[in-house]
Motif scaffolding. Structure first.
Motif, PDB file in Angstrom:
ATOM      1  N   ILE A 168       0.864  -1.177   0.000  1.00 36.51           N
ATOM      2  CA  ILE A 168       0.000   0.000   0.000  1.00 36.51           C
ATOM      3  C   ILE A 168       0.899   1.225   0.000  1.00 36.51           C
ATOM      4  O   ILE A 168       1.762   1.373   0.874  1.00 36.51           O
ATOM      5  CB  ILE A 168      -0.929   0.018   1.229  1.00 36.51           C
ATOM      6  N   TYR A 169       0.707   2.116  -0.970  1.00 35.26           N
ATOM      7  CA  TYR A 169       1.532   3.310  -1.093  1.00 35.26           C
ATOM      8  C   TYR A 169       0.620   4.528  -1.032  1.00 35.26           C
ATOM      9  O   TYR A 169      -0.292   4.678  -1.844  1.00 35.26           O
ATOM     10  CB  TYR A 169       2.305   3.266  -2.407  1.00 35.26           C
ATOM     11  N   ASP A 170       0.867   5.411  -0.046  1.00 32.48           N
ATOM     12  CA  ASP A 170      -0.054   6.510   0.232  1.00 32.48           C
ATOM     13  C   ASP A 170       0.317   7.825  -0.438  1.00 32.48           C
ATOM     14  O   ASP A 170      -0.494   8.741  -0.457  1.00 32.48           O
ATOM     15  CB  ASP A 170      -0.139   6.740   1.750  1.00 32.48           C
ATOM     16  N   GLN A 171       1.527   7.951  -0.946  1.00 28.22           N
ATOM     17  CA  GLN A 171       1.940   9.224  -1.516  1.00 28.22           C
ATOM     18  C   GLN A 171       1.537   9.335  -2.982  1.00 28.22           C
ATOM     19  O   GLN A 171       1.318   8.334  -3.658  1.00 28.22           O
ATOM     20  CB  GLN A 171       3.452   9.385  -1.382  1.00 28.22           C
ATOM     21  N   MET A 172       1.448  10.584  -3.456  1.00 27.43           N
ATOM     22  CA  MET A 172       1.205  10.806  -4.878  1.00 27.43           C
ATOM     23  C   MET A 172       2.425  10.364  -5.674  1.00 27.43           C
ATOM     24  O   MET A 172       3.559  10.615  -5.276  1.00 27.43           O
ATOM     25  CB  MET A 172       0.911  12.285  -5.138  1.00 27.43           C
ATOM     26  N   GLY A 184       3.199  -9.103  -5.217  1.00 28.07           N
ATOM     27  CA  GLY A 184       1.869  -8.882  -4.656  1.00 28.07           C
ATOM     28  C   GLY A 184       1.178  -7.734  -5.362  1.00 28.07           C
ATOM     29  O   GLY A 184       1.753  -7.075  -6.235  1.00 28.07           O
ATOM     30  N   ASP A 185      -0.076  -7.480  -4.976  1.00 20.69           N
ATOM     31  CA  ASP A 185      -0.800  -6.346  -5.539  1.00 20.69           C
ATOM     32  C   ASP A 185      -0.129  -5.037  -5.140  1.00 20.69           C
ATOM     33  O   ASP A 185       0.467  -4.923  -4.063  1.00 20.69           O
ATOM     34  CB  ASP A 185      -2.242  -6.331  -5.041  1.00 20.69           C
ATOM     35  N   LEU A 186      -0.223  -4.045  -6.002  1.00 19.32           N
ATOM     36  CA  LEU A 186       0.240  -2.698  -5.707  1.00 19.32           C
ATOM     37  C   LEU A 186      -0.996  -1.813  -5.556  1.00 19.32           C
ATOM     38  O   LEU A 186      -1.814  -1.711  -6.472  1.00 19.32           O
ATOM     39  CB  LEU A 186       1.134  -2.183  -6.829  1.00 19.32           C
ATOM     40  N   ILE A 187      -1.147  -1.198  -4.385  1.00 19.32           N
ATOM     41  CA  ILE A 187      -2.343  -0.417  -4.054  1.00 19.32           C
ATOM     42  C   ILE A 187      -1.911   1.015  -3.790  1.00 19.32           C
ATOM     43  O   ILE A 187      -1.164   1.288  -2.844  1.00 19.32           O
ATOM     44  CB  ILE A 187      -3.048  -1.003  -2.817  1.00 19.32           C
ATOM     45  N   SER A 194       0.602  12.314 -14.642  1.00 21.03           N
ATOM     46  CA  SER A 194       1.110  12.124 -15.994  1.00 21.03           C
ATOM     47  C   SER A 194       2.630  12.130 -15.961  1.00 21.03           C
ATOM     48  O   SER A 194       3.252  12.949 -15.296  1.00 21.03           O
ATOM     49  CB  SER A 194       0.600  13.245 -16.896  1.00 21.03           C
ATOM     50  N   GLY A 195       3.260  11.184 -16.676  1.00 20.05           N
ATOM     51  CA  GLY A 195       4.703  11.076 -16.690  1.00 20.05           C
ATOM     52  C   GLY A 195       5.263  10.153 -15.632  1.00 20.05           C
ATOM     53  O   GLY A 195       6.464   9.923 -15.579  1.00 20.05           O
ATOM     54  N   ALA A 196       4.400   9.609 -14.772  1.00 16.78           N
ATOM     55  CA  ALA A 196       4.813   8.622 -13.775  1.00 16.78           C
ATOM     56  C   ALA A 196       4.392   7.236 -14.247  1.00 16.78           C
ATOM     57  O   ALA A 196       3.615   7.092 -15.197  1.00 16.78           O
ATOM     58  CB  ALA A 196       4.189   8.939 -12.421  1.00 16.78           C
ATOM     59  N   GLU A 197       4.879   6.190 -13.554  1.00 15.40           N
ATOM     60  CA  GLU A 197       4.437   4.850 -13.895  1.00 15.40           C
ATOM     61  C   GLU A 197       4.357   3.989 -12.643  1.00 15.40           C
ATOM     62  O   GLU A 197       5.160   4.123 -11.715  1.00 15.40           O
ATOM     63  CB  GLU A 197       5.344   4.198 -14.940  1.00 15.40           C
ATOM     64  N   ALA A 198       3.339   3.122 -12.617  1.00 11.87           N
ATOM     65  CA  ALA A 198       3.139   2.152 -11.541  1.00 11.87           C
ATOM     66  C   ALA A 198       3.132   0.771 -12.171  1.00 11.87           C
ATOM     67  O   ALA A 198       2.339   0.497 -13.084  1.00 11.87           O
ATOM     68  CB  ALA A 198       1.829   2.421 -10.814  1.00 11.87           C
ATOM     69  N   ILE A 199       4.011  -0.122 -11.672  1.00  9.35           N
ATOM     70  CA  ILE A 199       4.207  -1.429 -12.293  1.00  9.35           C
ATOM     71  C   ILE A 199       4.167  -2.505 -11.219  1.00  9.35           C
ATOM     72  O   ILE A 199       4.809  -2.376 -10.175  1.00  9.35           O
ATOM     73  CB  ILE A 199       5.569  -1.502 -13.016  1.00  9.35           C
ATOM     74  N   THR A 200       3.425  -3.585 -11.463  1.00 10.02           N
ATOM     75  CA  THR A 200       3.401  -4.723 -10.554  1.00 10.02           C
ATOM     76  C   THR A 200       3.205  -6.005 -11.341  1.00 10.02           C
ATOM     77  O   THR A 200       2.643  -5.990 -12.446  1.00 10.02           O
ATOM     78  CB  THR A 200       2.284  -4.579  -9.507  1.00 10.02           C
ATOM     79  N   ASP A 201       3.665  -7.122 -10.779  1.00 14.36           N
ATOM     80  CA  ASP A 201       3.450  -8.404 -11.453  1.00 14.36           C
ATOM     81  C   ASP A 201       2.096  -8.999 -11.106  1.00 14.36           C
ATOM     82  O   ASP A 201       1.706 -10.015 -11.663  1.00 14.36           O
ATOM     83  CB  ASP A 201       4.569  -9.392 -11.120  1.00 14.36           C
ATOM     84  N   ASN A 202       1.368  -8.380 -10.181  1.00 20.80           N
ATOM     85  CA  ASN A 202       0.017  -8.822  -9.842  1.00 20.80           C
ATOM     86  C   ASN A 202      -0.983  -7.737 -10.253  1.00 20.80           C
ATOM     87  O   ASN A 202      -0.798  -7.104 -11.281  1.00 20.80           O
ATOM     88  CB  ASN A 202      -0.058  -9.153  -8.360  1.00 20.80           C
ATOM     89  N   SER A 203      -2.019  -7.514  -9.452  1.00 26.23           N
ATOM     90  CA  SER A 203      -3.031  -6.526  -9.806  1.00 26.23           C
ATOM     91  C   SER A 203      -2.663  -5.150  -9.275  1.00 26.23           C
ATOM     92  O   SER A 203      -1.990  -5.011  -8.252  1.00 26.23           O
ATOM     93  CB  SER A 203      -4.399  -6.947  -9.256  1.00 26.23           C
ATOM     94  N   LEU A 204      -3.134  -4.127  -9.979  1.00 25.08           N
ATOM     95  CA  LEU A 204      -2.847  -2.735  -9.638  1.00 25.08           C
ATOM     96  C   LEU A 204      -4.154  -2.026  -9.284  1.00 25.08           C
ATOM     97  O   LEU A 204      -5.138  -2.124 -10.013  1.00 25.08           O
ATOM     98  CB  LEU A 204      -2.180  -2.046 -10.833  1.00 25.08           C
TER      99      LEU A 204
END
Length: 275
Positions: A168-172, A184-187, A194-204
């Motif tokens: 669980i990640y709370d920051q912008m 695991g899931d990335l929450i 825009s210009g950022a990226e969030a990547i996980t091998d499970n669900s996002l």
């Protein structure tokens, strides 16, 4: 979790090598014949020139003379980097080509034996989810580094995994940052700019405004999904199948959306309040 910044690394402290995670784009060529003449004729019809320099993954249903096939592809400006596991595995090992898992199979992680040094400017991390069999009450600051990194693009340093868990990640997540989580899931309870990226091998899961690049099932998990409260990404990908912003269905923009992969259909977008 660590922050990596090239400006903080001095030449004297630079390691001999570093393990990085990158999103790469390449094409897969599927072969149903080993007849090189037939293959070249098809290439002539398909390609307009011999200078495309496209990275190629070879996927063959029949035995091939892999060395000859690779030479043919290179002569057409294609760059074979590996094969899909199957009939060509032994030849690929002999030629030092990569062997990729079949569809729906996960790529095994490379886990270094030692954790990389952690810079002092570590971002605050709250509410790290625990696995079902982990009853420890350690604070996030005392948990050894997982295979989760947040970095300035384009470098995403992959760290060793001692605790594999959802995050669980709370920051912008701001423009130029990349959050990459394995195991695991990335929450994200905040937004992905825009210009950022969030990547996980499970669900996002993104509970703020979801822009930037959103990637689930990064190692091939076709059951992974993406859930967004406000959906407006520049790129969305599940299990290697991706869609750019210009090709998204207009009716899903800025809506609460679920994205999943369906065999034979590709990415499917579902407006959740209409489901």
């Amino acid at each position: 979790m660590t922050v990596s910044d090239n400006n903080n690394q001095t030449a004297s402290a630079a390691p001999a090598l570093a393990l990085y995670g990158k999103m790469l784009t390449f094409s897969r060529l599927q072969f149903s014949t080993s007849d090189l003449g037939t293959i070249e004729a098809q290439l002539t019809e398909t390609l307009s020139n011999k200078s495309s320099n496209i990275p190629i993954l070879i996927d063959s249903d029949v035995e091939q003379d892999l060395s000859a096939l690779v030479e043919l592809l290179w002569s057409w400006g294609l760059q074979p980097i590996g094969v899909v596991t199957g009939l060509l595995d032994d030849q690929a090992r002999e030629q030092r080509l990569a062997i990729f898992p079949a569809d729906g199979k996960r790529i095994e992680r490379i886990v270094p034996s030692k954790t990389a040094p952690t810079p002092s400017n570590k971002p605050k991390e709250d509410n790290r989810a625990k696995s079902a069999n982990d009853t420890s009450t350690e604070s996030a600051a005392n948990i050894p580094a997982t295979e989760t990194t947040i970095s300035s693009l384009p470098d995403e340093t992959l760290l060793s995994a001692q605790h594999i868990t959802s995050l669980i990640y709370d920051q912008m997540l701001r423009s130029g940052q990349s959050l990459n989580h394995v195991g695991g899931d990335l929450i994200l309870t905040n937004s992905v700019n825009s210009g950022a990226e969030a990547i996980t091998d499970n669900s996002l899961h993104v509970y703020g405004r979801a822009q930037g690049r959103l990637v689930a099932g990064a190692t091939g998990d076709k059951d992974a999904r993406i859930f967004c409260q406000v959906f407006n990404p520049s790129l969305v990908s599940v299990a290697g199948t991706y869609c750019l912003r210009d090709n998204l269905p207009e009716h899903v923009i800025d809506k609460p959306v679920q994205v999943k992969f369906v065999e034979g259909e590709g990415l499917v977008f579902i407006v959740m309040d209409e489901a």
